[in-house]
Design a protein around this motif. Structure first.
Motif, PDB file in Angstrom:
ATOM      1  N   LYS A  68       0.857  -1.190   0.000  1.00  0.00           N
ATOM      2  CA  LYS A  68       0.000   0.000   0.000  1.00  0.00           C
ATOM      3  C   LYS A  68       0.885   1.229   0.000  1.00  0.00           C
ATOM      4  CE  LYS A  68      -3.949   2.099   2.333  1.00  0.00           C
ATOM      5  NZ  LYS A  68      -4.898   1.960   3.446  1.00  0.00           N
ATOM      6  N   LEU A  69       0.514   2.209  -0.806  1.00  0.00           N
ATOM      7  CA  LEU A  69       1.248   3.467  -0.854  1.00  0.00           C
ATOM      8  C   LEU A  69       0.266   4.592  -1.182  1.00  0.00           C
ATOM      9  CD1 LEU A  69       3.992   4.865  -0.641  1.00  0.00           C
ATOM     10  CD2 LEU A  69       4.298   4.447  -3.084  1.00  0.00           C
ATOM     11  N   THR A  70       0.052   5.452  -0.192  1.00  0.00           N
ATOM     12  CA  THR A  70      -0.802   6.627  -0.378  1.00  0.00           C
ATOM     13  C   THR A  70       0.024   7.850   0.028  1.00  0.00           C
ATOM     14  OG1 THR A  70      -1.697   6.662   1.879  1.00  0.00           O
ATOM     15  CG2 THR A  70      -2.821   5.233   0.272  1.00  0.00           C
ATOM     16  N   ASP A  71      -0.593   9.008   0.117  1.00  0.00           N
ATOM     17  CA  ASP A  71       0.162  10.192   0.538  1.00  0.00           C
ATOM     18  C   ASP A  71       0.373  10.253   2.052  1.00  0.00           C
ATOM     19  OD1 ASP A  71      -2.505  10.704   1.084  1.00  0.00           O
ATOM     20  OD2 ASP A  71      -2.448  12.768   0.384  1.00  0.00           O
ATOM     21  N   THR A  72      -0.209   9.296   2.796  1.00  0.00           N
ATOM     22  CA  THR A  72      -0.016   9.264   4.250  1.00  0.00           C
ATOM     23  C   THR A  72       0.453   7.903   4.765  1.00  0.00           C
ATOM     24  OG1 THR A  72      -2.333   8.648   4.655  1.00  0.00           O
ATOM     25  CG2 THR A  72      -1.791  11.018   4.671  1.00  0.00           C
ATOM     26  N   GLU A  73       0.487   6.892   3.896  1.00  0.00           N
ATOM     27  CA  GLU A  73       0.780   5.535   4.375  1.00  0.00           C
ATOM     28  C   GLU A  73       1.627   4.749   3.379  1.00  0.00           C
ATOM     29  OE1 GLU A  73      -1.884   2.158   6.641  1.00  0.00           O
ATOM     30  OE2 GLU A  73      -2.814   3.275   5.021  1.00  0.00           O
ATOM     31  N   PHE A  74       2.545   3.977   3.934  1.00  0.00           N
ATOM     32  CA  PHE A  74       3.399   3.076   3.169  1.00  0.00           C
ATOM     33  C   PHE A  74       3.458   1.762   3.942  1.00  0.00           C
ATOM     34  CE2 PHE A  74       8.167   2.001   3.267  1.00  0.00           C
ATOM     35  CZ  PHE A  74       8.070   1.005   2.318  1.00  0.00           C
ATOM     36  N   ILE A  75       3.015   0.677   3.298  1.00  0.00           N
ATOM     37  CA  ILE A  75       3.053  -0.641   3.926  1.00  0.00           C
ATOM     38  C   ILE A  75       3.862  -1.569   3.035  1.00  0.00           C
ATOM     39  CG2 ILE A  75       1.723  -2.642   4.723  1.00  0.00           C
ATOM     40  CD1 ILE A  75      -0.634  -0.740   5.229  1.00  0.00           C
ATOM     41  N   ASP A  76       4.833  -2.245   3.660  1.00  0.00           N
ATOM     42  CA  ASP A  76       5.579  -3.264   2.927  1.00  0.00           C
ATOM     43  C   ASP A  76       5.485  -4.582   3.677  1.00  0.00           C
ATOM     44  OD1 ASP A  76       8.597  -3.717   4.244  1.00  0.00           O
ATOM     45  OD2 ASP A  76       7.764  -1.738   4.648  1.00  0.00           O
ATOM     46  N   SER A  77       5.545  -5.649   2.910  1.00  0.00           N
ATOM     47  CA  SER A  77       5.373  -6.992   3.436  1.00  0.00           C
ATOM     48  C   SER A  77       6.503  -7.878   2.927  1.00  0.00           C
ATOM     49  CB  SER A  77       4.019  -7.539   2.974  1.00  0.00           C
ATOM     50  OG  SER A  77       3.868  -8.880   3.319  1.00  0.00           O
ATOM     51  N   SER A  78       7.189  -8.534   3.861  1.00  0.00           N
ATOM     52  CA  SER A  78       8.280  -9.445   3.509  1.00  0.00           C
ATOM     53  C   SER A  78       7.804 -10.881   3.684  1.00  0.00           C
ATOM     54  CB  SER A  78       9.489  -9.214   4.420  1.00  0.00           C
ATOM     55  OG  SER A  78       9.999  -7.930   4.236  1.00  0.00           O
ATOM     56  N   LYS A  79       8.110 -11.701   2.692  1.00  0.00           N
ATOM     57  CA  LYS A  79       7.692 -13.095   2.728  1.00  0.00           C
ATOM     58  C   LYS A  79       8.735 -13.940   3.451  1.00  0.00           C
ATOM     59  CE  LYS A  79       5.945 -16.789  -0.140  1.00  0.00           C
ATOM     60  NZ  LYS A  79       5.603 -17.237  -1.470  1.00  0.00           N
ATOM     61  N   LEU A  80       8.287 -14.613   4.486  1.00  0.00           N
ATOM     62  CA  LEU A  80       9.100 -15.568   5.215  1.00  0.00           C
ATOM     63  C   LEU A  80       8.491 -16.949   4.983  1.00  0.00           C
ATOM     64  CD1 LEU A  80       9.193 -13.572   8.577  1.00  0.00           C
ATOM     65  CD2 LEU A  80      10.925 -13.558   6.776  1.00  0.00           C
ATOM     66  N   ILE A  81       9.188 -17.986   5.317  1.00  0.00           N
ATOM     67  CA  ILE A  81       8.612 -19.327   5.186  1.00  0.00           C
ATOM     68  C   ILE A  81       7.470 -19.452   6.192  1.00  0.00           C
ATOM     69  CG2 ILE A  81       9.032 -21.811   5.440  1.00  0.00           C
ATOM     70  CD1 ILE A  81      11.961 -21.209   4.594  1.00  0.00           C
ATOM     71  N   GLY A  82       6.255 -19.581   5.693  1.00  0.00           N
ATOM     72  CA  GLY A  82       5.088 -19.757   6.551  1.00  0.00           C
ATOM     73  C   GLY A  82       4.587 -18.508   7.246  1.00  0.00           C
ATOM     74  N   ALA A  83       5.091 -17.349   6.849  1.00  0.00           N
ATOM     75  CA  ALA A  83       4.644 -16.111   7.498  1.00  0.00           C
ATOM     76  C   ALA A  83       4.947 -14.904   6.611  1.00  0.00           C
ATOM     77  CB  ALA A  83       5.328 -15.946   8.854  1.00  0.00           C
ATOM     78  N   ARG A  84       4.320 -13.785   6.966  1.00  0.00           N
ATOM     79  CA  ARG A  84       4.596 -12.508   6.322  1.00  0.00           C
ATOM     80  C   ARG A  84       4.870 -11.487   7.416  1.00  0.00           C
ATOM     81  NH1 ARG A  84       1.093  -9.675   2.624  1.00  0.00           N
ATOM     82  NH2 ARG A  84      -0.493  -9.924   4.198  1.00  0.00           N
TER      83      ARG A  84
END
Length: 140
Positions: free
Chosen positions: A66-82
């Motif tokens: 997600k990327l807006t003018d107020t928010e940035f979300i990043d997600s990293s993939k791990l084995i069996g989890a994020r």
């Protein structure tokens, strides 16, 4: 979902200054003590992908979810989890508050939380304060 940590700080920097620092992933190690290096494949936009190398850990792929003018979300993939980092800025016109929240989801989130959650929680406030200093040095 498992909550890992949350930190915030107030700054004289503009919200745009924070997004400038987040977009310049090559400089993340300057303000994020857990990051050895990070690189983005292409433009800083929703759906963008990249690779991050945590200190003492393996290279990990991530996506800007997600990327807006107020928010940035990043997600990293791990084995069996994020592993999810949610970054948010709010401003009253004079001061900007930056908040970062770390969560984890997936069937192996408990295991990953035991492996890395404590270190992430311990370093988050310092990282946010270093980000503020870096953002205040940006002329936006």
């Amino acid at each position: 979902m498992t909550f890992i940590a949350e930190a915030s700080a107030t700054s004289t920097a503009t919200p745009a200054a924070f997004f400038t620092k987040w977009a310049d992933m090559a400089t993340w190690p300057e303000w994020n003590q857990d990051t050895e290096w990070a690189e983005l494949d292409g433009k800083f936009e929703q759906g963008a992908t990249g690779v991050i190398k945590p200190k003492g850990g393996p290279k990990t792929k991530f996506v800007v979810t997600k990327l807006t003018d107020t928010e940035f979300i990043d997600s990293s993939k791990l084995i069996g989890a994020r592993l999810i980092f949610a970054h948010e800025v709010t401003s009253d016109g004079e001061r900007t508050t930056v908040q970062v929240r770390i969560t984890m989801e997936g069937p192996l989130r408990g295991l990953w939380n035991k492996i890395m959650g404590g270190n992430l929680a311990k370093s988050l406030q310092g990282d946010v304060e270093a980000l503020v200093a870096a953002a205040e040095a940006v002329l936006v």
